[in-house]
Write a protein that holds these residues in place. Structure first.
Motif, mmCIF file in Angstrom:
data_model
loop_
_atom_site.group_PDB
_atom_site.id
_atom_site.type_symbol
_atom_site.label_atom_id
_atom_site.label_comp_id
_atom_site.label_asym_id
_atom_site.label_seq_id
_atom_site.Cartn_x
_atom_site.Cartn_y
_atom_site.Cartn_z
ATOM 1 N N ASN A 124 16.244 19.975 7.389
ATOM 2 C CA ASN A 124 16.378 20.896 8.514
ATOM 3 C C ASN A 124 15.438 20.495 9.647
ATOM 4 O OD1 ASN A 124 15.533 23.489 10.056
ATOM 5 N ND2 ASN A 124 17.501 23.938 9.117
ATOM 6 N N GLU A 125 16.044 20.237 10.784
ATOM 7 C CA GLU A 125 15.280 19.723 11.911
ATOM 8 C C GLU A 125 14.196 20.701 12.362
ATOM 9 O OE1 GLU A 125 16.542 18.173 16.227
ATOM 10 O OE2 GLU A 125 18.162 18.252 14.746
ATOM 11 N N TYR A 126 14.612 21.954 12.456
ATOM 12 C CA TYR A 126 13.745 23.026 12.949
ATOM 13 C C TYR A 126 12.509 23.185 12.059
ATOM 14 C CZ TYR A 126 12.988 28.030 14.207
ATOM 15 O OH TYR A 126 12.495 29.238 14.594
ATOM 16 N N LEU A 127 12.737 23.257 10.739
ATOM 17 C CA LEU A 127 11.612 23.444 9.812
ATOM 18 C C LEU A 127 10.706 22.230 9.785
ATOM 19 C CD1 LEU A 127 13.262 25.148 6.680
ATOM 20 C CD2 LEU A 127 12.001 26.218 8.539
ATOM 21 N N SER A 128 11.314 21.038 9.681
ATOM 22 C CA SER A 128 10.470 19.854 9.510
ATOM 23 C C SER A 128 9.724 19.508 10.796
ATOM 24 C CB SER A 128 11.282 18.665 9.006
ATOM 25 O OG SER A 128 12.448 18.519 9.755
ATOM 26 N N LYS A 129 10.213 20.019 11.926
ATOM 27 C CA LYS A 129 9.519 19.739 13.181
ATOM 28 C C LYS A 129 8.254 20.605 13.329
ATOM 29 C CE LYS A 129 10.314 19.493 18.153
ATOM 30 N NZ LYS A 129 11.245 19.835 19.227
ATOM 31 N N TYR A 130 8.376 21.882 12.967
ATOM 32 C CA TYR A 130 7.273 22.801 13.251
ATOM 33 C C TYR A 130 6.341 23.072 12.081
ATOM 34 C CZ TYR A 130 9.563 23.733 17.655
ATOM 35 O OH TYR A 130 10.114 23.591 18.893
ATOM 36 N N LEU A 131 6.834 22.833 10.869
ATOM 37 C CA LEU A 131 5.995 23.176 9.720
ATOM 38 C C LEU A 131 5.546 21.932 8.961
ATOM 39 C CD1 LEU A 131 7.975 26.237 8.276
ATOM 40 C CD2 LEU A 131 6.158 26.239 9.967
ATOM 41 N N THR A 132 4.313 21.985 8.462
ATOM 42 C CA THR A 132 3.782 20.893 7.664
ATOM 43 C C THR A 132 3.782 21.322 6.207
ATOM 44 O OG1 THR A 132 2.251 20.610 9.486
ATOM 45 C CG2 THR A 132 1.852 19.293 7.530
ATOM 46 N N MET A 133 4.133 20.411 5.335
ATOM 47 C CA MET A 133 4.155 20.762 3.917
ATOM 48 C C MET A 133 2.798 20.478 3.267
ATOM 49 S SD MET A 133 6.740 19.504 0.965
ATOM 50 C CE MET A 133 5.969 18.045 0.345
ATOM 51 N N ILE A 134 2.292 21.458 2.548
ATOM 52 C CA ILE A 134 1.048 21.258 1.798
ATOM 53 C C ILE A 134 1.314 21.567 0.331
ATOM 54 C CG2 ILE A 134 -1.342 22.003 1.503
ATOM 55 C CD1 ILE A 134 -1.371 22.725 4.475
ATOM 56 N N ASP A 135 1.195 20.565 -0.501
ATOM 57 C CA ASP A 135 1.367 20.765 -1.940
ATOM 58 C C ASP A 135 -0.002 21.103 -2.516
ATOM 59 O OD1 ASP A 135 1.606 20.560 -4.675
ATOM 60 O OD2 ASP A 135 3.137 18.980 -4.553
ATOM 61 N N MET A 136 -0.173 22.322 -3.018
ATOM 62 C CA MET A 136 -1.495 22.785 -3.428
ATOM 63 C C MET A 136 -2.049 21.993 -4.612
ATOM 64 S SD MET A 136 -2.197 24.929 -1.151
ATOM 65 C CE MET A 136 -3.422 26.192 -1.429
ATOM 66 N N ASN A 137 -1.188 21.283 -5.330
ATOM 67 C CA ASN A 137 -1.679 20.477 -6.456
ATOM 68 C C ASN A 137 -2.348 19.193 -5.996
ATOM 69 O OD1 ASN A 137 -0.757 22.354 -8.188
ATOM 70 N ND2 ASN A 137 0.977 21.172 -8.953
ATOM 71 N N THR A 138 -1.972 18.705 -4.810
ATOM 72 C CA THR A 138 -2.496 17.412 -4.385
ATOM 73 C C THR A 138 -3.266 17.482 -3.067
ATOM 74 O OG1 THR A 138 -0.389 16.990 -3.297
ATOM 75 C CG2 THR A 138 -0.651 16.090 -5.509
ATOM 76 N N ALA A 139 -3.356 18.692 -2.467
ATOM 77 C CA ALA A 139 -3.959 18.804 -1.139
ATOM 78 C C ALA A 139 -5.481 18.571 -1.171
ATOM 79 C CB ALA A 139 -3.657 20.179 -0.569
ATOM 80 N N THR A 140 -6.031 18.188 -0.028
ATOM 81 C CA THR A 140 -7.482 18.085 0.090
ATOM 82 C C THR A 140 -8.060 19.498 0.205
ATOM 83 O OG1 THR A 140 -7.410 18.086 2.490
ATOM 84 C CG2 THR A 140 -7.240 15.941 1.401
ATOM 85 N N ASP A 141 -9.380 19.608 0.038
ATOM 86 C CA ASP A 141 -10.008 20.932 0.086
ATOM 87 C C ASP A 141 -9.769 21.631 1.414
ATOM 88 O OD1 ASP A 141 -10.841 20.670 -2.427
ATOM 89 O OD2 ASP A 141 -12.953 20.270 -1.976
ATOM 90 N N ASP A 142 -9.836 20.858 2.503
ATOM 91 C CA ASP A 142 -9.629 21.460 3.821
ATOM 92 C C ASP A 142 -8.221 22.004 3.967
ATOM 93 O OD1 ASP A 142 -12.156 21.041 4.593
ATOM 94 O OD2 ASP A 142 -11.760 19.220 5.763
ATOM 95 N N GLU A 143 -7.256 21.194 3.510
ATOM 96 C CA GLU A 143 -5.861 21.640 3.578
ATOM 97 C C GLU A 143 -5.670 22.905 2.754
ATOM 98 O OE1 GLU A 143 -3.230 17.570 4.152
ATOM 99 O OE2 GLU A 143 -3.924 18.126 2.153
ATOM 100 N N LYS A 144 -6.283 22.905 1.572
ATOM 101 C CA LYS A 144 -6.160 24.063 0.684
ATOM 102 C C LYS A 144 -6.714 25.313 1.343
ATOM 103 C CE LYS A 144 -6.354 22.059 -3.900
ATOM 104 N NZ LYS A 144 -7.223 21.853 -5.050
ATOM 105 N N ASN A 145 -7.915 25.192 1.915
ATOM 106 C CA ASN A 145 -8.520 26.356 2.569
ATOM 107 C C ASN A 145 -7.629 26.901 3.670
ATOM 108 O OD1 ASN A 145 -10.764 26.665 1.090
ATOM 109 N ND2 ASN A 145 -12.101 25.469 2.437
#
Lengths: 159, 332
Positions: free
Chosen positions: B53-74
């Motif tokens: 989906n163009e709309y979603l992938s353009k505006y939202l970033t995916m963060i996988d909580m199992n592999t994210a860095t601490d900053d991303e998680k916070n």
């Protein structure tokens, strides 16, 4: 005193929550306290707990949901339903609690695409049935037969 | 979607408006009974819809909580309802004002918020995202019960709307008790956003209670109209309060002084001072502090965030020192 949220660990913390002008005091263990107190901007944790307490008064059943394997006991202790099928499986037990919360209300809001199709189909069948009755009265049997087949097809789609 | 950062109305009283849509997918157990495998299946389904989906992938970033860095998680944690982050996915806008959580309490939590009052716009965004998923998957739904949710309290529209208000003048005039009772009678709920404090900084959350037997539109309209009435009375009460200008100025600047220079500050004290200074900014008594930045302090200095930043368990005293330091750095 045992934690009022997980009902497992010893309560260590006291949570004061102002709700509708009244102060509510809840005893929590440190694990639950950490997960709630600190991140309480939106969470509505007390609700599940109240739901579970409501259910506790219901007659106990040994039934287990055939889809997800949740027992009634599981639902009461977690305050969470196991799957969408549980709503039918435990209808006797849950429905009265739902009525307590929502009254006899029926959903009138948004519908997902799949449900829209079903209700459209039902409407179409009802329309055809009316037409069919008229055709029979008018003795237009050939057209009526065609319409009857259409209705049968629509009904079989819904199975 | 990113235009949402536009303000809603009454920024001087409304901190933000927020809407949450809860959705579950057909033929999978709810999150509390899912196996790891099922959780992964759901993650894959949603990730696919997102990436096509163009709309979603353009505006939202995916963060996988199992592999994210601490900053991303916070960053992503703010969108989650549960503290436990394992096996969850968060899709979030860079300002965190739009987000989709997967495998949280429900399969999907679609949420959006904006500063100030603008529930319609926020709902529009949630509704659009809901339609995108609805086109690609089947939701758990019942003709009579509406959208099926983990908690029966959300059945029906499965829509949770809330507005966070700063009501110092109403609180000071002792009107809150009466107001709370009235709000409760209107089928809404008023609560403090902080649970473990004595002084809540005059910040209140007003939210809808009813989800079954009401349309989304009416639910939002109902909340919106009552919030507007509360805002009107807060404005009146503020005008009354300000007549005593010297006294208000003294309390505002005295509080600002403590925030700017204190070396240790409990969350209770912070909220008490925050409330007075915010009133000062909103009524232009203080002109050189940006309201948005000042409000951000609320997020930064809560116990949870301080512990996350320190990545360590802190004693109460240590938290108070760090809190005071952060506030000083932000205000000076």
């Amino acid at each position: 005193m045992i934690c009022e949220y997980c009902n497992q660990r010893e309560a260590e913390a006291v949570l004061k929550q102002k709700l509708n002008g009244k102060i509510q005091i809840i005893h929590l263990c440190s694990v639950c306290a950490n997960s709630m107190l600190l991140n309480n901007f939106f969470s509505d944790f007390s609700v599940n707990n109240i739901f579970a307490k409501n259910l506790e008064t219901m007659p106990k059943t040994k039934k287990v949901c055939s889809k997800c394997g949740a027992s009634f006991e599981d639902i009461v202790s977690s305050g969470r339903i196991g799957c969408s099928y549980c709503y039918d499986e435990f209808a006797n037990e849950i429905n009265r609690t739902i009525e307590k919360v929502h009254g006899k209300a029926v959903h009138i809001g948004k519908k997902p695409r799949s449900a829209k199709k079903i209700s459209e189909r039902k409407q179409l069948i009802a329309e055809y049935r009316n037409k069919l009755n008229k055709l029979v009265v008018e003795q237009e049997f050939e057209e009526a037969a065609l319409l009857r087949d259409k209705i049968k097809m629509l009904e079989s789609e819904g199975m | 979607m990113n235009q949402i950062s536009n303000y809603g109305e009454y920024r001087e009283i409304v901190l933000f408006s927020k809407i949450k849509l809860l959705r579950n997918v057909e033929n999978l157990p709810f999150c509390n009974r899912m196996t790891l495998e099922q959780k992964n299946v759901l993650k894959n389904i949603i990730t696919q819809i997102y990436s096509y989906n163009e709309y979603l992938s353009k505006y939202l970033t995916m963060i996988d909580m199992n592999t994210a860095t601490d900053d991303e998680k916070n960053f992503a944690k703010q969108a989650l309802s549960e503290q436990d982050e394992v096996d969850k996915l968060v899709f979030t806008s860079h300002k965190n004002d739009v987000s989709i959580c997967v495998n949280d309490i429900e399969h999907l939590t679609i949420q959006a918020n904006c500063l100030g009052l603008n529930l319609n716009k926020v709902y529009g965004i949630c509704n659009n995202i809901d339609d995108i998923f609805d086109n690609s998957l089947s939701y758990a739904f019942d003709e009579k019960k509406g959208y099926l949710t983990t908690s029966p309290y959300d059945l029906g529209t499965a829509l949770r709307a809330c507005v966070i208000l700063h009501l110092p003048a109403l609180e000071q005039s002792g009107m809150m008790q009466r107001l709370s009772a009235t709000i409760e009678k209107m089928g809404l709920r008023i609560s403090s956003i902080f649970s473990d404090v004595d002084d809540n900084g005059a910040i209140y959350r007003i939210s809808n209670q009813l989800t079954l037997g009401i349309t989304e539109k009416d639910s939002i309209l109902n909340l919106d109209s009552i919030v507007r009435q509360i805002i009107d009375s807060e404005i009146l009460a503020r005008n009354n309060l300000i007549q005593n200008r010297l006294q208000v100025e003294d309390s505002v600047f005295r509080s600002l002084g403590i925030l700017k220079y204190a070396r240790s500050m409990s969350i209770d004290e912070f909220l008490r001072l925050y409330s007075r200074v915010r009133l000062g900014i909103a009524t232009s008594i203080i002109k050189d502090i940006d309201l948005d930045k000042f409000d951000e302090l609320l997020n930064i200095v809560n116990d949870n965030n301080i512990c996350n930043m320190a990545k360590d368990r802190l004693s109460l005293g240590e938290k108070d020192f760090i809190r005071a330091k952060i506030i000083r750095e932000n205000l000076n």
